[in-house]
Design a protein around this motif. Structure first.
Motif, PDB file in Angstrom:
ATOM      1  N   LEU A 143       0.834  -1.206   0.000  1.00 24.55           N
ATOM      2  CA  LEU A 143       0.000   0.000   0.000  1.00 24.55           C
ATOM      3  C   LEU A 143       0.868   1.256   0.000  1.00 24.55           C
ATOM      4  O   LEU A 143       0.574   2.233  -0.697  1.00 24.55           O
ATOM      5  CB  LEU A 143      -0.928   0.009   1.213  1.00 24.55           C
ATOM      6  N   ALA A 144       1.925   1.236   0.797  1.00 32.42           N
ATOM      7  CA  ALA A 144       2.828   2.386   0.860  1.00 32.42           C
ATOM      8  C   ALA A 144       3.511   2.623  -0.474  1.00 32.42           C
ATOM      9  O   ALA A 144       3.738   3.768  -0.885  1.00 32.42           O
ATOM     10  CB  ALA A 144       3.862   2.180   1.956  1.00 32.42           C
ATOM     11  N   GLU A 170       7.346  -2.356  13.173  1.00 28.95           N
ATOM     12  CA  GLU A 170       8.171  -1.919  12.054  1.00 28.95           C
ATOM     13  C   GLU A 170       7.343  -1.775  10.780  1.00 28.95           C
ATOM     14  O   GLU A 170       7.484  -0.795  10.029  1.00 28.95           O
ATOM     15  CB  GLU A 170       9.318  -2.908  11.822  1.00 28.95           C
ATOM     16  N   GLY A 171       6.456  -2.761  10.527  1.00 31.86           N
ATOM     17  CA  GLY A 171       5.643  -2.710   9.317  1.00 31.86           C
ATOM     18  C   GLY A 171       4.724  -1.511   9.291  1.00 31.86           C
ATOM     19  O   GLY A 171       4.592  -0.827   8.266  1.00 31.86           O
ATOM     20  N   ILE A 210       3.361   4.200   7.548  1.00 33.10           N
ATOM     21  CA  ILE A 210       3.051   5.595   7.889  1.00 33.10           C
ATOM     22  C   ILE A 210       4.105   6.543   7.338  1.00 33.10           C
ATOM     23  O   ILE A 210       3.794   7.623   6.816  1.00 33.10           O
ATOM     24  CB  ILE A 210       2.922   5.757   9.420  1.00 33.10           C
ATOM     25  N   SER A 211       5.360   6.141   7.414  1.00 35.48           N
ATOM     26  CA  SER A 211       6.461   7.021   7.019  1.00 35.48           C
ATOM     27  C   SER A 211       6.593   7.171   5.513  1.00 35.48           C
ATOM     28  O   SER A 211       7.040   8.225   5.029  1.00 35.48           O
ATOM     29  CB  SER A 211       7.782   6.496   7.597  1.00 35.48           C
ATOM     30  N   HIS A 212       6.215   6.132   4.748  1.00 32.30           N
ATOM     31  CA  HIS A 212       6.481   6.148   3.310  1.00 32.30           C
ATOM     32  C   HIS A 212       5.236   6.235   2.435  1.00 32.30           C
ATOM     33  O   HIS A 212       5.348   6.350   1.213  1.00 32.30           O
ATOM     34  CB  HIS A 212       7.275   4.893   2.919  1.00 32.30           C
ATOM     35  N   SER A 213       4.062   6.180   3.025  1.00 34.56           N
ATOM     36  CA  SER A 213       2.847   6.249   2.220  1.00 34.56           C
ATOM     37  C   SER A 213       2.731   7.607   1.522  1.00 34.56           C
ATOM     38  O   SER A 213       2.997   8.654   2.108  1.00 34.56           O
ATOM     39  CB  SER A 213       1.614   6.023   3.097  1.00 34.56           C
ATOM     40  N   ALA A 218       5.090   9.980  13.508  1.00 38.58           N
ATOM     41  CA  ALA A 218       5.120   9.789  12.049  1.00 38.58           C
ATOM     42  C   ALA A 218       3.792  10.188  11.419  1.00 38.58           C
ATOM     43  O   ALA A 218       3.756  10.774  10.327  1.00 38.58           O
ATOM     44  CB  ALA A 218       5.455   8.335  11.721  1.00 38.58           C
ATOM     45  N   VAL A 219       2.693   9.886  12.103  1.00 44.31           N
ATOM     46  CA  VAL A 219       1.376  10.311  11.613  1.00 44.31           C
ATOM     47  C   VAL A 219       1.304  11.830  11.532  1.00 44.31           C
ATOM     48  O   VAL A 219       0.830  12.401  10.534  1.00 44.31           O
ATOM     49  CB  VAL A 219       0.256   9.767  12.535  1.00 44.31           C
TER      50      VAL A 219
END
Length: 464
Positions: free
Chosen positions: A246-247, A265-266, A271-274, A296-297
């Motif tokens: 998804l990311a 981690e997943g 959150i970081s790369h989406s 991160a959000v």
């Protein structure tokens, strides 16, 4: 009088009657019974599977020619052989106008569903229990089908009796919403589903260990690009893989729910790369969510309008305050359900209330140690709330209701079920001062005579 009223007028009257009146109407005369049946568009039936009962069901359904919605469940502890197959045949032959079917009888095979798909071309929503080995070729004729929910069952040893459908031509499906529950091992039949779901916008996976074999997974990844809503419930073994893809590939995603699955981690990687503008995030991850995720959000999901957290015991006030500062002009819904940070850190709710200027929905259910003063301090800055849920907050008292009545004049929906210290007098006071209220969830024993009159006068729905 009966002879004066024409059929069309009687049917219009029947449509306006509450469902509870149907039994009385059917007893007036044979004409009224016939007209009632012909005007019925939705039925919910509990069926006992016996060889003698099937013809009766078929006959009963044939008297409802305009039936468009049917929910059928089987209450028998054991059914005779092929009962579901015959039930589906009865439905297919008797309900050609069917658009919504919820079939919760015995599991069925793909072969049994062929008669349904050929006879009910207008079907747009289907809930079914499917037995292994999986086959979805019966979906091809259902061009109108938009919503499919499948509960997968059967012995995993049956997976290897699958004889292959690779030679069957693909047929692009028009599915927009798909829910799968219970996929296991190598459910090869999923390959056909993923290859042909090119318009999918909503995906739900519950208790799923996989999404099929390697070929199925490759096809599954391609279908992620169009998704707008994803729900992953108790699907730990596939959650990280789905989130990673998804990311990487989904820019349309607007809503994500993850309950009881995945890893720290997943989730952090997602959150970081989406690259998607996620607007709704709903997480129940007691040991897999901490402040790193919330930070991160705050950094990456700047368009987030709804954040729901349940039983997230590793989250602290620092993480939530970061959310409050970063999303002060965006967040409209906040849920901290059974999150002990509400009780651990006095003043947290006050800070959140001051930061979240656009907050319209607040859910603090099952925070059993939440105190009146903490809630009241937040409500001072949350006067525009339209929905407030406090279910199971046992320490709240009548003072909480007084604060709600004084501070939150725009409230439309309130839930105070299982708040044992809130008494009848406080409920009555709240109703007297809540002109916009449309729904109240509360025990009926807490409604005084005056309160019931206010409910009736102001058309307030009571959910007990």
């Amino acid at each position: 009088m009966d002879s004066i009223l024409c059929d069309e007028l009687l049917q219009e009257i029947f449509h306006r009657l509450p469902p509870s009146s149907s039994a009385a109407v059917s007893l007036v005369s044979k004409r009224w019974l016939r007209l009632l049946r012909s005007s019925t568009v939705a039925l919910s039936l509990t069926f006992i599977s016996t060889p003698l009962a099937l013809p009766s069901l078929s006959s009963f359904l044939s008297h409802h020619p305009y039936l468009s919605s049917l929910s059928l469940s089987d209450s028998s502890s054991s059914s005779f052989s092929s009962s579901s197959h015959h039930l589906l045949q009865s439905i297919a032959s008797s309900c050609p106008n069917l658009r919504h079917l919820r079939f919760l009888a015995e599991p069925v095979s793909g072969f049994s569903l062929l008669s349904l798909s050929n006879s009910c071309p207008h079907l747009s929503s289907l809930t079914i229990t499917l037995s292994r080995p999986l086959c979805f070729q019966w979906l091809a004729p259902l061009r109108a089908l938009k919503d499919l929910s499948v509960f997968i069952t059967g012995s995993e040893t049956e997976l290897f009796s699958y004889n292959g459908f690779a030679s069957v031509l693909d047929a692009e499906l028009n599915l927009e919403s798909l829910s799968l529950c219970g996929s296991r091992g190598v459910d090869y039949g999923l390959n056909f589903l993923w290859r042909n779901c090119k318009k999918l916008e909503k995906l739900k996976l519950k208790s799923c260990e996989c999404v099929g074999d390697n070929a199925s997974f490759s096809a599954f990844i391609k279908g992620l690009e169009t998704l707008k809503e994803v729900e992953l419930r108790t699907s730990r073994t596939v959650a990280d893989g789905v989130l990673l893809k998804l990311a990487e590939g989904s820019v349309s995603l607007s809503s994500l729910l993850v309950y009881d699955g995945g890893s720290k981690e997943g989730l952090l990687q997602f959150i970081s790369h989406s690259r998607a503008d996620v607007q709704k995030l709903d997480l129940r991850l007691p040991l897999d969510l901490d402040n790193d995720h919330l930070i991160a959000v705050a950094e990456n999901f700047r368009t987030l309008s709804s954040l729901r957290l349940q039983s997230c015991c590793l989250v602290t006030g620092e993480g939530l305050k970061t959310i409050g500062r970063a999303l002060s002009e965006e967040l409209e819904e906040l849920a901290l359900i059974n999150c002990d940070v509400v009780e651990r850190e006095p003043g947290l709710l006050t800070t959140l209330g001051q930061n979240l200027k656009r907050l319209r929905k607040l859910d603090l259910s099952y925070n059993e140690l939440l105190l009146d003063k903490e809630l009241s301090a937040m409500l001072v800055s949350s006067s525009n709330l339209k929905e407030l849920k406090l279910r199971g907050c046992n320490r709240l008292t009548n003072m909480a209701m007084v604060s709600m009545a004084r501070r939150c004049k725009q409230l439309e929906t309130v839930d105070i079920m299982y708040c044992c210290r809130i008494e009848m007098e406080a409920v009555e006071l709240f109703l007297s001062n809540s002109s916009h209220l449309r729904q109240l969830q509360v025990e009926e024993s807490k409604l005084s005579v005056v309160a019931k009159k206010l409910v009736s006068k102001n058309c307030i729905e009571i959910v007990a």
